[in-house]
Design a protein around this motif. Structure first.
Motif, short mmCIF file in Angstrom:
data_model
loop_
_atom_site.label_atom_id
_atom_site.label_comp_id
_atom_site.label_asym_id
_atom_site.label_seq_id
_atom_site.Cartn_x
_atom_site.Cartn_y
_atom_site.Cartn_z
N GLY A 197 54.83 42.95 -39.86
CA GLY A 197 54.11 42.90 -41.13
C GLY A 197 52.75 43.57 -41.07
N LEU A 198 52.24 43.89 -39.88
CA LEU A 198 50.94 44.55 -39.75
C LEU A 198 51.04 46.06 -39.94
CD1 LEU A 198 49.57 42.60 -36.64
CD2 LEU A 198 49.07 42.19 -39.06
N ASN A 199 52.27 46.58 -40.00
CA ASN A 199 52.41 48.02 -40.21
C ASN A 199 51.98 48.36 -41.64
OD1 ASN A 199 53.60 48.73 -37.64
ND2 ASN A 199 55.44 47.64 -38.35
N SER A 200 51.20 49.40 -41.78
CA SER A 200 50.70 49.79 -43.11
C SER A 200 51.81 50.42 -43.93
CB SER A 200 49.56 50.79 -42.96
OG SER A 200 50.05 52.03 -42.46
N PRO A 201 51.67 50.43 -45.27
CA PRO A 201 52.66 51.11 -46.12
C PRO A 201 52.82 52.58 -45.74
CG PRO A 201 51.24 49.71 -47.45
CD PRO A 201 50.65 49.74 -46.07
N GLU A 202 51.73 53.22 -45.32
CA GLU A 202 51.80 54.63 -44.93
C GLU A 202 52.68 54.81 -43.70
OE1 GLU A 202 48.34 53.89 -47.40
OE2 GLU A 202 48.96 52.99 -45.51
N VAL A 203 52.55 53.87 -42.74
CA VAL A 203 53.37 53.94 -41.54
C VAL A 203 54.85 53.75 -41.90
CG1 VAL A 203 53.96 52.77 -39.39
CG2 VAL A 203 51.57 53.26 -39.93
N ASN A 204 55.14 52.76 -42.72
CA ASN A 204 56.53 52.50 -43.11
C ASN A 204 57.12 53.68 -43.88
OD1 ASN A 204 56.68 49.92 -41.95
ND2 ASN A 204 55.74 48.96 -43.75
N ALA A 205 56.30 54.28 -44.75
CA ALA A 205 56.78 55.42 -45.54
C ALA A 205 57.05 56.63 -44.66
CB ALA A 205 55.78 55.77 -46.62
#
Length: 205
Positions: free
Chosen positions: A71-79
């Motif tokens: 859950g600490l991964n940023s939206p940018e990382v996930n995208a």
């Protein structure tokens, strides 16, 4: 998947100089927009796991967090890791055809008639690859793409001759040309004989 189909048809028919004619124009198109989510880019995954990513993100996001820390991964990382994959495929057919017929002469069984016609058709298919599959960078997806077109033309003629009240002879010929293959020439002859009510014999070659 979101598919939109468009179809336009126009035609004209009538009589001119003893010929009955019928002509038409057709355009039909099928376009499919495909959106896929949840597929991981192999190269980006390795970059994040090894902290060697070249994405220019904040260094604190250089590692991809697993398990309870996911859950600490940023939206940018996930995208970046699992981008939305979009592509659009389209098929289309454009066709023009015309035919005409007329009576030639009177025979014992009825009028001898002639029919002629021609067709032109253009077929197109464009199905691009899913993004990043060209380089094999999407885990779980293979590469598939296709782009091709061809033109088809044809001319044909048929004669019908009711020789007697019980015997009718027919003869026809058709020539098709495919831009990606070649020519196909097709002749045909046939006969219909009313032996006696209610029996009829038909034969074609």
């Amino acid at each position: 998947y979101d598919t939109t189909v468009t179809r336009v048809l126009a035609g004209i028919k009538g009589t001119a100089s003893a010929w009955d004619y019928d002509a038409g124009f057709l355009y039909t198109e099928s376009k499919t927009d495909r959106v896929q989510n949840g597929y991981v880019r192999n190269s980006v995954l390795n970059d994040f796991l090894n902290a060697t990513n070249l994405s220019g993100m904040n260094p604190t996001n250089s590692y991809y967090r697993l398990g309870v820390n996911a859950g600490l991964n940023s939206p940018e990382v996930n995208a970046a890791l699992a981008p939305t994959l979009q592509n659009t495929s389209k098929t289309s057919v454009t066709a023009l055809d015309a035919k005409a017929s007329r009576e030639l002469m009177a025979l014992a069984g009825g009028p001898m008639s002639l029919a002629v016609g021609a067709e032109l058709r253009s077929e197109k298919l464009d199905s691009p690859a899913t993004p990043f599959t060209t380089e094999g960078d999407i885990i779980g997806l293979g590469y598939a793409a296709f782009q091709q077109s061809r033109n088809v033309s044809a001319v044909y003629a048929e004669v019908s001759a009711p020789v007697t009240k019980t015997l009718e002879l027919t003869a026809a010929v058709r020539d098709d040309h495919y831009s990606d293959w070649g020519n196909a020439f097709t002749p045909k002859v046939g006969a219909k004989w009313q032996v006696a009510q209610p029996f009829m014999i038909r034969g074609t070659f």
